[in-house]
Design a protein around this motif. Sequence first.
Motif, mmCIF file in Angstrom:
data_model
loop_
_atom_site.group_PDB
_atom_site.id
_atom_site.type_symbol
_atom_site.label_atom_id
_atom_site.label_comp_id
_atom_site.label_asym_id
_atom_site.label_seq_id
_atom_site.Cartn_x
_atom_site.Cartn_y
_atom_site.Cartn_z
ATOM 1 N N MET A 97 -16.893 0.511 17.497
ATOM 2 C CA MET A 97 -17.729 1.380 17.917
ATOM 3 C C MET A 97 -19.604 1.200 17.686
ATOM 4 N N PRO A 98 -20.249 1.748 17.720
ATOM 5 C CA PRO A 98 -21.914 1.769 17.112
ATOM 6 C C PRO A 98 -21.001 2.995 15.579
ATOM 7 N N THR B 148 -26.242 0.042 18.438
ATOM 8 C CA THR B 148 -26.522 0.114 19.572
ATOM 9 C C THR B 148 -24.581 -0.429 19.832
ATOM 10 N N PHE B 149 -24.518 -0.487 21.042
ATOM 11 C CA PHE B 149 -22.710 -1.073 21.437
ATOM 12 C C PHE B 149 -23.077 -2.231 21.501
ATOM 13 N N ASP C 166 -25.535 7.237 25.742
ATOM 14 C CA ASP C 166 -24.792 6.303 24.517
ATOM 15 C C ASP C 166 -23.869 5.501 25.632
ATOM 16 N N GLY C 167 -22.614 6.297 26.746
ATOM 17 C CA GLY C 167 -21.991 5.827 27.895
ATOM 18 C C GLY C 167 -22.956 4.643 28.179
ATOM 19 N N SER D 44 -17.351 -0.470 22.281
ATOM 20 C CA SER D 44 -17.089 0.206 23.161
ATOM 21 C C SER D 44 -18.386 1.368 22.544
ATOM 22 N N ALA D 45 -19.083 1.939 23.470
ATOM 23 C CA ALA D 45 -19.833 3.149 22.547
ATOM 24 C C ALA D 45 -19.046 4.548 23.476
ATOM 25 N N LYS E 269 -30.886 5.182 23.668
ATOM 26 C CA LYS E 269 -29.659 4.646 23.086
ATOM 27 C C LYS E 269 -29.379 6.387 23.347
ATOM 28 N N THR F 70 -23.758 5.554 15.930
ATOM 29 C CA THR F 70 -24.042 6.620 17.004
ATOM 30 C C THR F 70 -23.633 7.250 17.291
ATOM 31 N N THR F 71 -22.329 6.363 17.554
ATOM 32 C CA THR F 71 -20.686 7.079 18.514
ATOM 33 C C THR F 71 -20.720 8.477 18.491
#
Length: 248
Positions: free
Chosen positions: A98-99, A126-127, A233-234, A75-76, A230, A101-102
Amino acid sequence: MTLFDKIERAKDNLTGVVLKTPLQFSINLSEKYQASIYLKREDLQQVRSYKIRGAFNKISQLNTQQKSNGIVCASAGNHAQGVAYSCQVLQIQGKIYMPKTTPKQKIKQVQLFGKTFVENVLIGDTFDDAFHAAKQFSIENQLEFIHPFDDIEVIAGQGTVGLEILSEQLPVIDYLLLPIGGGGLAAGVSTVFKHLSPKTKIFGVEPQGAPSMQQAILHQQPFFLDTIDKFVDGAAVKQVGDKTYEVC
């Protein structure tokens, strides 16, 4: 059982778990565009998004052995929170990828909702990076993978947003704007509208930097984007699902 039938069943599955969120009249937007504009306030859900609907609907229907083994997801951030909350309610162990970057707030919320039932794994930028790692882990360990969008039961759960709107809040709608990342919400809600309000004109809205559904429709099949922005993000998904594309 049709997808619409599954959405109606999902509504029963989610009773007592998800909030019936308000469809709120927006004074500012309505005045600006000279129209009656309403916002479906899924941000008021316990996990701050509609993702709890699809996650719980899917996980609650796993068989006893699958629940005992535990689940994996990627998941993002928003799907992760829905899965984490579902794991806590159903008392199922979950590993959540999760990435890196979350946003830290989402990571913190995932742990808060899942408590001792979830383990967070941060990997990739990334996702899609997180998705491939999670999928590989689920295969190697024979664990059920809870897809964030490309699963009929997840789509059905998200579709209950549409049932609430048309059945209980606003039965006549001229235009519907739906956000699209991987396409789960769009597939579920558009199915409800096609069934109950076929005259409603539906617009899918994507980030300019990740137009995965637009490109899928142009190419007449799910299309992989080499690069994406990105920032959103979602909804930053390089490729929509086979099932979500087919429905949309």
